[in-house]
Write an enzyme that holds these catalytic residues in place. Sequence first.
Site, mmCIF file in Angstrom:
data_model
loop_
_atom_site.group_PDB
_atom_site.id
_atom_site.type_symbol
_atom_site.label_atom_id
_atom_site.label_comp_id
_atom_site.label_asym_id
_atom_site.label_seq_id
_atom_site.Cartn_x
_atom_site.Cartn_y
_atom_site.Cartn_z
ATOM 1 N N GLU A 209 5.855 -4.737 -3.480
ATOM 2 C CA GLU A 209 4.622 -5.116 -4.178
ATOM 3 C C GLU A 209 4.861 -6.159 -5.265
ATOM 4 O OE1 GLU A 209 2.605 -1.551 -5.355
ATOM 5 O OE2 GLU A 209 2.494 -0.811 -3.295
ATOM 6 N N LYS A 335 -8.815 3.091 -0.941
ATOM 7 C CA LYS A 335 -8.050 2.303 0.031
ATOM 8 C C LYS A 335 -8.820 2.336 1.342
ATOM 9 C CE LYS A 335 -3.403 3.308 -1.774
ATOM 10 N NZ LYS A 335 -2.246 4.224 -1.628
#
Length: 423
Positions: A209, A335
Site C-alpha cells: 500500500e 469496501k
Amino acid sequence: MDERFEIKDIVAREVIDSRGNPTVEVEVITKGNGYGSAIVPSGASTGTHEALELRDKEKRFGGKGVLMAVENVNSIIRPEILGYDARMQREIDTIMIELDGTPNKSRLGANAILAVSLAVAKAAAATAKIPLYKYLGGFNSYVMPVPMMNVINGGKHAGNDLDLQEFMIMPVGATSISEAVRMGSEVYHVLKNVILEKYGKNAVNVGDEGGFAPPLKTSREALDLLTESVKKAGYEDEVVFALDAAASEFYKDGYYYVEGKKLTREELLDYYKALVDEYPIVSIEDPFHEEDFEGFAMITKELDIQIVGDDLFVTNVERLRKGIEMKAANALLLKVNQIGTLSEAVDAAQLAFRNGYGVVVSHRSGETEDTTIADLSVALNSGQIKTGAPARGERTAKYNQLIRIEQELGLSKYAGRNFRCPF
C-alpha cells in the site's frame, strides 16, 4: 426508456492488479456511446464473511487466474442484462445476485459481479455526460474526505515483527483535499529520511500500500517514528494518527498474541488505551477478532475515539445491523468488493449514516488504477477515505482523482476534524 442508456455491449477480460495477480476488468457500452470500465481489487487480510472472489485454481498464475469469472460475465451475465437501461442499477445488481443464487456470490464470483456493477454505473454517468460522483450522489455531494494514509506497514502487509497491520496519518488540520495530500506527502518524505537515518536504505522499500516496513518490533516504535516525522514536517497540530490492528490475524484460541505476550480481550483493551493516552490516535480499525461483537462494544464505550469495523462488518447490512444493536464500533469500513455490488455497498453506507456511524470508503491491498472509490467517497459525503500512502500509481490515482473532483466542484467542504460526522 431513453434508448441512449440502453446497454449495447459488455466485455470482460483478465488483467493484473498491483501485486501482479489476475483480476477482472469489465467494459460496458451504451447505445448513446457511454463507456464505463471497472477493474476490481482484492485483499490480503480478508474477512471470513466476505463475498467470494472466483479463482481458477489451475496452473496458470499459481492457481489465481480469473478466466472462469471472465467467462461468467461474457456468457452468463452479459445475455441477461444486454438491453437494460444502465440507470437501473439496483435492478441490474439484483439480476446478478439472483443469477448467482448463493449467499456469498461464490457461483459467478463477486469479482465478476462487482466489475459489471461498477462498469454499469460508469457507463450510465458517461451517457448522461456527468461525473461519476455527481451521478451517484446528486448535487448534494460536496464533502471532500480526509485521507487515512497508511505510511508504516506491519502484520500481513509486511515482513517485520509489527503485529498491528497499519499505522496511518490523517491530515485533519488541512482546509482542502489538495492541501491534505500535500501535508501527507511531506510527512511521508520526512518519515522516509527518518527511517533511512535510523535503519538504513533496506528499510525504506515500500509495501503493498506504499507504506514503509522498517524492522520494528513494537507499536510504540512505529508511533514514535510518526510523531518525530510529523513534528519535523511542522504539522503537529494538523496531523493525527489512525491504526488498523487487523486483530483477527493475531488471534488464536481465545487469546491475542501481541509483542511476544499472550493477551486476553481485556488486556488488549488496556494496551490500546495506553496507546491512545500516549499518542494522538483518533481511530482504531478491527481492534478485536472479527466475531467479537462484545469486544467491539466494550472498546467503543471505553474509548472516546472512532472504532471502525472492517472484518467485523464486511460491508454487510446484516452484520452491520447486529453491530448497531450491540453498539459495537461506531464506523463502517466500506469496501465494495467485500459485498460485491454497488447497490449493496450504498445500502450499507446509508444504514451506517442513519444510525450515527461514520463511513470510511476503502481500497484493498491488491489495487488497480481504477478510481471509482474516490468518486464514491464524495458521492456518499463519507468524510473519510483509506487509499494507502501517497506513493505507487494505484494509490495516487485515487488522490489525483479527488484533487480533480475538488477543483471541478469549486465550492467543496473538506471534512477535516469532523471526519466521522461531516455535517
